[in-house]
Scaffold this active site. Sequence first.
Site, PDB file in Angstrom:
ATOM      1  N   SER A   8       3.635  14.861  12.303  1.00  0.00           N
ATOM      2  CA  SER A   8       4.916  14.795  11.663  1.00  0.00           C
ATOM      3  C   SER A   8       4.647  14.372   9.884  1.00  0.00           C
ATOM      4  CB  SER A   8       5.607  13.557  12.075  1.00  0.00           C
ATOM      5  OG  SER A   8       4.655  12.322  12.392  1.00  0.00           O
ATOM      6  N   GLU A  10       5.820  13.075   6.115  1.00  0.00           N
ATOM      7  CA  GLU A  10       6.513  12.003   5.643  1.00  0.00           C
ATOM      8  C   GLU A  10       6.877  12.370   4.147  1.00  0.00           C
ATOM      9  OE1 GLU A  10       6.280   7.677   6.733  1.00  0.00           O
ATOM     10  OE2 GLU A  10       6.318   7.325   4.288  1.00  0.00           O
ATOM     11  N   ASP A 101      10.677  -4.248   2.308  1.00  0.00           N
ATOM     12  CA  ASP A 101      10.290  -5.148   1.261  1.00  0.00           C
ATOM     13  C   ASP A 101      11.396  -5.489   0.205  1.00  0.00           C
ATOM     14  OD1 ASP A 101       7.774  -5.876   2.475  1.00  0.00           O
ATOM     15  OD2 ASP A 101       7.157  -4.050   1.889  1.00  0.00           O
ATOM     16  N   ALA A 116      12.111  -6.569  11.583  1.00  0.00           N
ATOM     17  CA  ALA A 116      12.275  -5.177  12.266  1.00  0.00           C
ATOM     18  C   ALA A 116      12.728  -5.147  13.542  1.00  0.00           C
ATOM     19  CB  ALA A 116      11.024  -4.299  12.131  1.00  0.00           C
ATOM     20  N   TYR A 138       0.314  -1.993  12.272  1.00  0.00           N
ATOM     21  CA  TYR A 138      -0.407  -2.349  11.109  1.00  0.00           C
ATOM     22  C   TYR A 138      -2.031  -2.641  11.738  1.00  0.00           C
ATOM     23  CZ  TYR A 138       3.624  -2.545   8.683  1.00  0.00           C
ATOM     24  OH  TYR A 138       4.908  -2.334   7.917  1.00  0.00           O
ATOM     25  N   GLN A 169       0.436   2.016   9.387  1.00  0.00           N
ATOM     26  CA  GLN A 169      -0.013   1.879   8.126  1.00  0.00           C
ATOM     27  C   GLN A 169      -1.026   2.629   7.846  1.00  0.00           C
ATOM     28  OE1 GLN A 169       0.494   1.903   5.159  1.00  0.00           O
ATOM     29  NE2 GLN A 169       1.611   0.262   4.864  1.00  0.00           N
ATOM     30  N   GLN A 205      -3.833   5.024  -8.403  1.00  0.00           N
ATOM     31  CA  GLN A 205      -2.918   4.727  -7.529  1.00  0.00           C
ATOM     32  C   GLN A 205      -3.185   4.197  -6.029  1.00  0.00           C
ATOM     33  OE1 GLN A 205      -0.706   8.516  -6.390  1.00  0.00           O
ATOM     34  NE2 GLN A 205       1.040   7.807  -7.684  1.00  0.00           N
ATOM     35  N   PHE A 209      -1.961   0.783  -4.586  1.00  0.00           N
ATOM     36  CA  PHE A 209      -1.059   0.540  -3.421  1.00  0.00           C
ATOM     37  C   PHE A 209      -1.828  -0.117  -2.134  1.00  0.00           C
ATOM     38  CE2 PHE A 209       1.619   2.953  -0.009  1.00  0.00           C
ATOM     39  CZ  PHE A 209       2.652   2.341  -0.397  1.00  0.00           C
ATOM     40  N   HIS A 259       0.816  11.380  11.580  1.00  0.00           N
ATOM     41  CA  HIS A 259       1.877  11.260  10.761  1.00  0.00           C
ATOM     42  C   HIS A 259       1.221  11.196   9.150  1.00  0.00           C
ATOM     43  CE1 HIS A 259       5.817  10.282   9.755  1.00  0.00           C
ATOM     44  NE2 HIS A 259       5.267   9.295   8.807  1.00  0.00           N
TER      45      HIS A 259
HETATM   46  P1  FAD Z   1       8.288  -6.472  10.699  1.00  0.00           P
HETATM   47  O1  FAD Z   1       7.824  -5.874  11.954  1.00  0.00           O
HETATM   48  O2  FAD Z   1       9.419  -7.286  10.742  1.00  0.00           O
HETATM   49  O3  FAD Z   1       7.040  -7.298  10.203  1.00  0.00           O
HETATM   50  C1  FAD Z   1       6.974  -8.012   8.927  1.00  0.00           C
HETATM   51  C2  FAD Z   1       6.148  -9.330   9.150  1.00  0.00           C
HETATM   52  O4  FAD Z   1       6.827 -10.228   9.617  1.00  0.00           O
HETATM   53  C3  FAD Z   1       4.800  -9.010   9.747  1.00  0.00           C
HETATM   54  O5  FAD Z   1       3.920 -10.043   8.972  1.00  0.00           O
HETATM   55  C4  FAD Z   1       5.189  -9.780  11.206  1.00  0.00           C
HETATM   56  O6  FAD Z   1       4.028 -10.077  11.730  1.00  0.00           O
HETATM   57  C5  FAD Z   1       6.092 -10.763  10.935  1.00  0.00           C
HETATM   58  N1  FAD Z   1       7.082 -10.969  11.914  1.00  0.00           N
HETATM   59  C6  FAD Z   1       7.863 -10.138  12.887  1.00  0.00           C
HETATM   60  N2  FAD Z   1       8.579 -10.924  13.511  1.00  0.00           N
HETATM   61  C7  FAD Z   1       8.480 -12.054  13.207  1.00  0.00           C
HETATM   62  C8  FAD Z   1       9.145 -13.180  13.938  1.00  0.00           C
HETATM   63  N3  FAD Z   1       9.767 -13.058  14.791  1.00  0.00           N
HETATM   64  N4  FAD Z   1       8.582 -14.531  13.396  1.00  0.00           N
HETATM   65  C9  FAD Z   1       7.664 -14.542  12.667  1.00  0.00           C
HETATM   66  N5  FAD Z   1       7.076 -13.385  11.840  1.00  0.00           N
HETATM   67  C10 FAD Z   1       7.394 -12.014  12.347  1.00  0.00           C
HETATM   68  N6  FAD Z   1       9.246   0.137   3.527  1.00  0.00           N
HETATM   69  C11 FAD Z   1      10.388   0.633   2.975  1.00  0.00           C
HETATM   70  O7  FAD Z   1      11.105  -0.254   2.205  1.00  0.00           O
HETATM   71  N7  FAD Z   1      11.019   1.596   3.461  1.00  0.00           N
HETATM   72  C12 FAD Z   1      10.351   2.605   4.066  1.00  0.00           C
HETATM   73  O8  FAD Z   1      10.950   3.707   4.229  1.00  0.00           O
HETATM   74  C13 FAD Z   1       9.163   2.252   4.580  1.00  0.00           C
HETATM   75  N8  FAD Z   1       8.641   3.032   5.486  1.00  0.00           N
HETATM   76  C14 FAD Z   1       7.351   2.670   5.981  1.00  0.00           C
HETATM   77  C15 FAD Z   1       6.841   3.444   7.229  1.00  0.00           C
HETATM   78  C16 FAD Z   1       5.592   3.301   7.996  1.00  0.00           C
HETATM   79  C17 FAD Z   1       4.914   4.123   8.717  1.00  0.00           C
HETATM   80  C18 FAD Z   1       5.135   1.768   7.356  1.00  0.00           C
HETATM   81  C19 FAD Z   1       3.817   1.479   8.209  1.00  0.00           C
HETATM   82  C20 FAD Z   1       5.620   0.955   6.539  1.00  0.00           C
HETATM   83  C21 FAD Z   1       6.817   1.421   5.840  1.00  0.00           C
HETATM   84  N9  FAD Z   1       7.379   0.793   4.917  1.00  0.00           N
HETATM   85  C22 FAD Z   1       8.733   1.134   4.491  1.00  0.00           C
HETATM   86  C23 FAD Z   1       6.663  -0.778   4.679  1.00  0.00           C
HETATM   87  C24 FAD Z   1       7.383  -1.619   5.276  1.00  0.00           C
HETATM   88  O9  FAD Z   1       8.687  -1.862   5.215  1.00  0.00           O
HETATM   89  C25 FAD Z   1       6.398  -3.123   4.884  1.00  0.00           C
HETATM   90  O10 FAD Z   1       5.406  -2.986   5.450  1.00  0.00           O
HETATM   91  C26 FAD Z   1       7.152  -4.377   5.387  1.00  0.00           C
HETATM   92  O11 FAD Z   1       6.601  -5.491   4.850  1.00  0.00           O
HETATM   93  C27 FAD Z   1       7.240  -4.867   6.933  1.00  0.00           C
HETATM   94  O12 FAD Z   1       7.906  -3.799   7.580  1.00  0.00           O
HETATM   95  P2  FAD Z   1       8.128  -4.102   9.304  1.00  0.00           P
HETATM   96  O13 FAD Z   1       9.134  -3.074   9.743  1.00  0.00           O
HETATM   97  O14 FAD Z   1       6.668  -3.622   9.600  1.00  0.00           O
HETATM   98  O15 FAD Z   1       8.238  -5.467   9.347  1.00  0.00           O
END
Ligand code: FAD
Length: 279
Positions: A8, A10, A101, A116, A138, A169, A205, A209, A259
């Site tokens: 896939s 991106e 973020d 998420a 991660y 990631q 970069q 990042f 991916h």
């Molecule tokens: P979560 O799964 O919610 O986790 C975030 C943090 O919260 C982690 O430290 C986790 O341990 C903690 N956590 C989760 N649940 C709980 C809970 N119940 N209580 C306490 N702590 C908790 N960002 C964008 O803005 N746009 C994009 O299109 C984008 N695409 C991405 C694609 C991929 C494949 C990856 C790996 C990342 C992408 N990101 C994107 C970045 C991502 O949004 C960030 O890494 C963000 O900080 C975390 O997102 P997450 O969905 O992993 O969050």
Amino acid sequence: MTQTQSLSLEFFPPRDIAAQEKLVRTAKTLQGLNPAYVSVTFGAGGSTRSGTVGAVELLQNLGFDVAPHISCVGSTRDELLAILDDYRERGINRIVALRGDLPSGMGGAAGELRYASDLVSLIREHSGDHFNIEVAAYPEMHPQAISMETDLQNFINKVQKGANSAITQYFFTPHAYFDFVQRVREKGLDIPIVPGIMPITNSSQLLRFSNMCGAEIPRWMRLRLADFGDDRASIRAFGVDVIGRLCQDLLDGGAPGIHFYTLNGADASMAILPKLSFK
Ligand code: FAD
């Protein structure tokens, strides 16, 4: 024999007409790689939201199966539901569900959903099984997590809310990925975890990042990159070699696919991906 390991790709939403034309050229070039789907990132805080929809449309028109990313920070439930309904009407059936973020300075606008996992629950509540949901993983720990173990538990929780598969990631140490997959399996989950692969095209970069997202660049790679200085051709050649080997090691070790973060360019993807052997 049918191939089970998938590819896939991106993309990110282009910011202007020239970037849009580049995206179309890149996507047409990469079409020959037969990706199972392509995904389009989503900017938190409104920066590229309409851009995501525009890029989704453009890629659908080229014939790709498209998975838009959706992040929940900075959005209300109603805004998220409207996006889901819009995608459903557009024939989308795969989504990458993220927390996202917030850009700095938007501390007060976190939105109604915190993690998420909340977004995954909302998608399942609202759309049932219509969408195949991908979530982020991660192998080297999310940068805000308290520990590897709590981050793993949070990942497991997100999967149990209804995710179908995960994309990682990026990382440069294959064992970090295999260790993560093993820990997930030990918790009894068999969800596919597809490694997210970042090409190396520009060292400053990449260093910037990687600091932000917590991806470890091994010392030997940092030192090699430092030696190349501004010699971009050597950086690219090194990147093709290192990332090509990383991908093949992952596929040979049983990863369900690759991916690839194309960065909207075709050069690194075409230098690496056609040489890989998928099973
Ligand atoms: P979560 O799964 O919610 O986790 C975030 C943090 O919260 C982690 O430290 C986790 O341990 C903690 N956590 C989760 N649940 C709980 C809970 N119940 N209580 C306490 N702590 C908790 N960002 C964008 O803005 N746009 C994009 O299109 C984008 N695409 C991405 C694609 C991929 C494949 C990856 C790996 C990342 C992408 N990101 C994107 C970045 C991502 O949004 C960030 O890494 C963000 O900080 C975390 O997102 P997450 O969905 O992993 O969050």
